[in-house]
Design a protein around this motif. Structure first.
Motif, PDB file in Angstrom:
ATOM      1  N   ILE A   1     -11.960  -9.579   1.960  1.00 36.29           N
ATOM      2  CA  ILE A   1     -11.577 -10.979   1.771  1.00 36.29           C
ATOM      3  C   ILE A   1     -12.556 -11.611   0.786  1.00 36.29           C
ATOM      4  CG2 ILE A   1     -11.217 -13.222   2.875  1.00 36.29           C
ATOM      5  CD1 ILE A   1     -10.928 -11.623   5.548  1.00 36.29           C
ATOM      6  N   TYR A   2     -11.999 -12.250  -0.237  1.00 34.97           N
ATOM      7  CA  TYR A   2     -12.783 -12.993  -1.216  1.00 34.97           C
ATOM      8  C   TYR A   2     -12.343 -14.448  -1.142  1.00 34.97           C
ATOM      9  CZ  TYR A   2     -13.544  -8.356  -3.236  1.00 34.97           C
ATOM     10  OH  TYR A   2     -13.868  -7.034  -3.438  1.00 34.97           O
ATOM     11  N   ALA A   3     -13.311 -15.375  -1.153  1.00 37.64           N
ATOM     12  CA  ALA A   3     -12.996 -16.804  -1.115  1.00 37.64           C
ATOM     13  C   ALA A   3     -13.429 -17.449  -2.421  1.00 37.64           C
ATOM     14  CB  ALA A   3     -13.690 -17.463   0.067  1.00 37.64           C
ATOM     15  N   VAL A   4     -12.540 -18.267  -2.988  1.00 43.03           N
ATOM     16  CA  VAL A   4     -12.776 -18.928  -4.271  1.00 43.03           C
ATOM     17  C   VAL A   4     -12.907 -20.427  -4.025  1.00 43.03           C
ATOM     18  CG1 VAL A   4     -11.852 -19.368  -6.576  1.00 43.03           C
ATOM     19  CG2 VAL A   4     -11.459 -17.151  -5.473  1.00 43.03           C
ATOM     20  N   SER A   5     -14.036 -21.002  -4.423  1.00 43.16           N
ATOM     21  CA  SER A   5     -14.268 -22.435  -4.233  1.00 43.16           C
ATOM     22  C   SER A   5     -13.491 -23.247  -5.272  1.00 43.16           C
ATOM     23  CB  SER A   5     -15.755 -22.762  -4.349  1.00 43.16           C
ATOM     24  OG  SER A   5     -16.169 -22.699  -5.702  1.00 43.16           O
ATOM     25  N   GLU A   6     -13.460 -24.540  -5.050  1.00 41.74           N
ATOM     26  CA  GLU A   6     -12.793 -25.444  -5.994  1.00 41.74           C
ATOM     27  C   GLU A   6     -13.435 -25.372  -7.369  1.00 41.74           C
ATOM     28  OE1 GLU A   6     -12.004 -30.216  -6.282  1.00 41.74           O
ATOM     29  OE2 GLU A   6     -11.874 -29.259  -4.322  1.00 41.74           O
ATOM     30  N   GLU A   7     -14.738 -25.069  -7.395  1.00 42.89           N
ATOM     31  CA  GLU A   7     -15.465 -24.967  -8.675  1.00 42.89           C
ATOM     32  C   GLU A   7     -15.292 -23.601  -9.327  1.00 42.89           C
ATOM     33  OE1 GLU A   7     -17.018 -25.828  -5.718  1.00 42.89           O
ATOM     34  OE2 GLU A   7     -16.780 -27.967  -6.063  1.00 42.89           O
TER      35      GLU A   7
ATOM     36  N   GLN B   1       0.838  -1.198   0.000  1.00 41.13           N
ATOM     37  CA  GLN B   1       0.000   0.000   0.000  1.00 41.13           C
ATOM     38  C   GLN B   1       0.870   1.244   0.000  1.00 41.13           C
ATOM     39  OE1 GLN B   1      -2.917   0.098   3.130  1.00 41.13           O
ATOM     40  NE2 GLN B   1      -4.134  -1.515   2.219  1.00 41.13           N
ATOM     41  N   ALA B   2       2.003   1.166   0.674  1.00 38.41           N
ATOM     42  CA  ALA B   2       2.916   2.318   0.737  1.00 38.41           C
ATOM     43  C   ALA B   2       3.457   2.660  -0.647  1.00 38.41           C
ATOM     44  CB  ALA B   2       4.059   2.023   1.697  1.00 38.41           C
ATOM     45  N   GLU B   3       3.487   1.676  -1.567  1.00 39.70           N
ATOM     46  CA  GLU B   3       3.996   1.902  -2.920  1.00 39.70           C
ATOM     47  C   GLU B   3       2.959   2.580  -3.812  1.00 39.70           C
ATOM     48  OE1 GLU B   3       5.015  -1.972  -4.309  1.00 39.70           O
ATOM     49  OE2 GLU B   3       6.572  -2.269  -2.797  1.00 39.70           O
ATOM     50  N   GLN B   4       1.688   2.531  -3.416  1.00 38.82           N
ATOM     51  CA  GLN B   4       0.617   3.068  -4.241  1.00 38.82           C
ATOM     52  C   GLN B   4       0.399   4.538  -3.896  1.00 38.82           C
ATOM     53  OE1 GLN B   4      -0.307   0.952  -6.549  1.00 38.82           O
ATOM     54  NE2 GLN B   4       0.926  -0.561  -5.492  1.00 38.82           N
ATOM     55  N   ASP B   5       0.122   5.321  -4.905  1.00 39.73           N
ATOM     56  CA  ASP B   5      -0.156   6.744  -4.697  1.00 39.73           C
ATOM     57  C   ASP B   5      -1.657   7.004  -4.819  1.00 39.73           C
ATOM     58  OD1 ASP B   5       0.535   9.364  -4.148  1.00 39.73           O
ATOM     59  OD2 ASP B   5       0.791   9.882  -6.254  1.00 39.73           O
ATOM     60  N   ASP B   6      -2.435   5.947  -4.710  1.00 42.10           N
ATOM     61  CA  ASP B   6      -3.873   6.032  -4.892  1.00 42.10           C
ATOM     62  C   ASP B   6      -4.551   5.789  -3.540  1.00 42.10           C
ATOM     63  OD1 ASP B   6      -6.509   5.824  -5.575  1.00 42.10           O
ATOM     64  OD2 ASP B   6      -6.227   4.281  -7.106  1.00 42.10           O
ATOM     65  N   HIS B   7      -4.925   6.873  -2.872  1.00 44.87           N
ATOM     66  CA  HIS B   7      -5.506   6.761  -1.541  1.00 44.87           C
ATOM     67  C   HIS B   7      -6.955   6.277  -1.566  1.00 44.87           C
ATOM     68  CE1 HIS B   7      -1.889   8.384   0.186  1.00 44.87           C
ATOM     69  NE2 HIS B   7      -1.924   9.354  -0.701  1.00 44.87           N
ATOM     70  N   ALA B   8      -7.527   6.179  -2.737  1.00 47.43           N
ATOM     71  CA  ALA B   8      -8.886   5.673  -2.867  1.00 47.43           C
ATOM     72  C   ALA B   8      -8.903   4.203  -3.276  1.00 47.43           C
ATOM     73  CB  ALA B   8      -9.653   6.504  -3.890  1.00 47.43           C
ATOM     74  N   ALA B   9      -7.732   3.627  -3.493  1.00 49.47           N
ATOM     75  CA  ALA B   9      -7.657   2.233  -3.927  1.00 49.47           C
ATOM     76  C   ALA B   9      -8.203   1.303  -2.852  1.00 49.47           C
ATOM     77  CB  ALA B   9      -6.213   1.861  -4.246  1.00 49.47           C
ATOM     78  N   ARG B  10      -8.665   0.147  -3.306  1.00 50.27           N
ATOM     79  CA  ARG B  10      -9.104  -0.920  -2.415  1.00 50.27           C
ATOM     80  C   ARG B  10      -8.173  -2.100  -2.597  1.00 50.27           C
ATOM     81  NH1 ARG B  10     -14.345  -2.315  -4.556  1.00 50.27           N
ATOM     82  NH2 ARG B  10     -14.136  -4.074  -3.168  1.00 50.27           N
ATOM     83  N   TYR B  11      -8.205  -3.001  -1.636  1.00 51.07           N
ATOM     84  CA  TYR B  11      -7.312  -4.160  -1.659  1.00 51.07           C
ATOM     85  C   TYR B  11      -8.121  -5.419  -1.400  1.00 51.07           C
ATOM     86  CZ  TYR B  11      -4.046  -0.402  -1.503  1.00 51.07           C
ATOM     87  OH  TYR B  11      -3.370   0.743  -1.821  1.00 51.07           O
ATOM     88  N   GLY B  12      -7.722  -6.488  -2.059  1.00 49.85           N
ATOM     89  CA  GLY B  12      -8.415  -7.760  -1.890  1.00 49.85           C
ATOM     90  C   GLY B  12      -7.451  -8.843  -1.452  1.00 49.85           C
ATOM     91  N   LEU B  13      -7.847  -9.578  -0.430  1.00 49.06           N
ATOM     92  CA  LEU B  13      -7.154 -10.797  -0.041  1.00 49.06           C
ATOM     93  C   LEU B  13      -7.997 -11.918  -0.622  1.00 49.06           C
ATOM     94  CD1 LEU B  13      -5.115 -12.534   1.441  1.00 49.06           C
ATOM     95  CD2 LEU B  13      -6.451 -12.199   3.536  1.00 49.06           C
ATOM     96  N   VAL B  14      -7.467 -12.606  -1.620  1.00 50.09           N
ATOM     97  CA  VAL B  14      -8.209 -13.622  -2.359  1.00 50.09           C
ATOM     98  C   VAL B  14      -7.649 -14.980  -1.943  1.00 50.09           C
ATOM     99  CG1 VAL B  14      -8.922 -14.412  -4.637  1.00 50.09           C
ATOM    100  CG2 VAL B  14      -8.414 -11.981  -4.265  1.00 50.09           C
ATOM    101  N   ILE B  15      -8.511 -15.804  -1.336  1.00 48.45           N
ATOM    102  CA  ILE B  15      -8.049 -17.076  -0.784  1.00 48.45           C
ATOM    103  C   ILE B  15      -8.877 -18.234  -1.315  1.00 48.45           C
ATOM    104  CG2 ILE B  15      -7.148 -16.038   1.326  1.00 48.45           C
ATOM    105  CD1 ILE B  15      -9.728 -16.945   2.742  1.00 48.45           C
ATOM    106  N   ARG B  16      -8.330 -19.404  -1.173  1.00 43.99           N
ATOM    107  CA  ARG B  16      -9.071 -20.627  -1.463  1.00 43.99           C
ATOM    108  C   ARG B  16     -10.159 -20.739  -0.406  1.00 43.99           C
ATOM    109  NH1 ARG B  16      -7.778 -25.637  -4.229  1.00 43.99           N
ATOM    110  NH2 ARG B  16      -9.713 -26.788  -4.042  1.00 43.99           N
ATOM    111  N   ASP B  17     -11.362 -21.117  -0.800  1.00 40.22           N
ATOM    112  CA  ASP B  17     -12.481 -21.218   0.137  1.00 40.22           C
ATOM    113  C   ASP B  17     -12.368 -22.514   0.935  1.00 40.22           C
ATOM    114  OD1 ASP B  17     -14.770 -20.779   1.553  1.00 40.22           O
ATOM    115  OD2 ASP B  17     -16.078 -20.553  -0.197  1.00 40.22           O
ATOM    116  N   GLU B  18     -11.510 -22.467   1.929  1.00 40.39           N
ATOM    117  CA  GLU B  18     -11.291 -23.591   2.850  1.00 40.39           C
ATOM    118  C   GLU B  18     -11.440 -23.044   4.265  1.00 40.39           C
ATOM    119  OE1 GLU B  18      -7.359 -25.064   2.086  1.00 40.39           O
ATOM    120  OE2 GLU B  18      -7.953 -26.014   0.214  1.00 40.39           O
ATOM    121  N   PRO B  19     -12.107 -23.782   5.144  1.00 42.67           N
ATOM    122  CA  PRO B  19     -12.333 -23.279   6.504  1.00 42.67           C
ATOM    123  C   PRO B  19     -11.073 -22.787   7.207  1.00 42.67           C
ATOM    124  CG  PRO B  19     -13.639 -25.251   6.153  1.00 42.67           C
ATOM    125  CD  PRO B  19     -12.743 -25.093   4.945  1.00 42.67           C
TER     126      PRO B  19
END
Length: 118
Positions: free
Chosen positions: A106-112, A67-85
């Motif tokens: 946080i976004y979770a992606v299923s096996e499908e 985030q420190a590298e970005q000059d866009d203070h309106a940017a959003r960030y996503g943590l994209v993970i495998r949908d596992e408990p």
């Protein structure tokens, strides 16, 4: 990308495009960068792992430092993970107030390949 992280990134990339985002894979240390209507979403992805706590902590650290590298203070960030408990639990250890302050979702992606907001 190690393990099934490539599947997570590919499925999330497809989902972003289906939601009207223009997405680009692997740029400037991010796994995905997407834009839509003047908004930018920088994404860090993690696939299945034998060390979910460590790998999720690493992902949060990467998001914070980059985030420190970005000059866009309106940017959003996503943590994209495998949908596992175990990965979802590890990702949710960061308190909601911290995720809000970091503008990180946080976004979770299923096996499908289905994507859900955590």
């Amino acid at each position: 990308m190690r393990g099934d992280e490539a599947m997570v990134v590919g499925a999330f990339h497809s989902w972003l495009e289906s939601e009207g985002w223009a997405a680009e894979a692997v740029r400037d240390h991010w796994d995905l960068i997407a834009s839509r209507n003047g908004e930018t979403l920088y994404c860090e992805a993690k696939g299945s792992t034998s060390e979910p706590g460590l790998d999720i902590h690493t992902a949060y650290g990467q998001i914070i430092c980059r985030q420190a590298e970005q000059d866009d203070h309106a940017a959003r960030y996503g943590l994209v993970i495998r949908d596992e408990p175990k990965l979802v639990r590890a990702a949710l250890r960061a308190p909601a107030r911290l995720r809000v302050a970091l503008r990180t979702t946080i976004y979770a992606v299923s096996e499908e390949g289905a994507v859900r907001l955590v």
